[in-house]
Design a protein around this motif. Structure first.
Motif: not given
Length: 148
Positions: A111-123
């Protein structure tokens, strides 16, 4: 007591109802989860013993701090998974249903890796183009190359 998928589902539904309507009633929880009111009453009794909710017969249900904490965690996992699936090109309704299943079984590290992936895609500046190309590939099995 163990926090089961059922407990998480009930808490998440109650949390959502409280956010949307300001109150939590047995009939609304039953309608949200597609179960009969007596099932909700049994679940509420169990949740009350776990110190997750307070409830008086024929009254409203109130989430206690521990219940709110778990409900918020489940709700955040659910939204993250739904957002991720939609980002991957999954239909919104399917993403909603899949997120409901996935939110209970995935390891917190995943879940934490997915959260970072989604955040990364936002920035990340080119993330949108990258995801567009992925969706094209997922749909057609090939990608077009631009020469610009």
């Amino acid at each position: 007591m163990k926090i089961t998928r059922s407990v998480e589902d009930y808490l998440e539904a109650m949390y959502s109802l409280e956010q949307e309507q300001g109150t939590i009633r047995v009939k609304d929880v039953a309608e949200t989860l597609g179960v009969k009111p007596p099932s909700v009453v049994e679940a509420v009794k169990k949740l009350s013993k776990m110190n997750m909710v307070s409830y008086e017969r024929y009254g409203t249900i109130k989430l206690k701090d521990d219940g709110v904490k778990i409900a918020e965690e489940v709700s955040c996992r659910h939204q993250l998974l739904k957002d991720f699936l939609i980002m991957m090109g999954v239909d919104s309704e399917i993403a909603e249903n899949d997120a409901c299943s996935m939110e209970h079984v995935m390891d917190v590290s995943t879940i934490n890796k997915l959260r970072k992936f989604v955040e990364f895609n936002g920035i990340f500046p080119n993330a949108y183009q990258y995801m567009e190309k992925f969706r094209e590939y997922a749909e057609k099995g090939t990608i077009t190359h631009n020469n610009d």
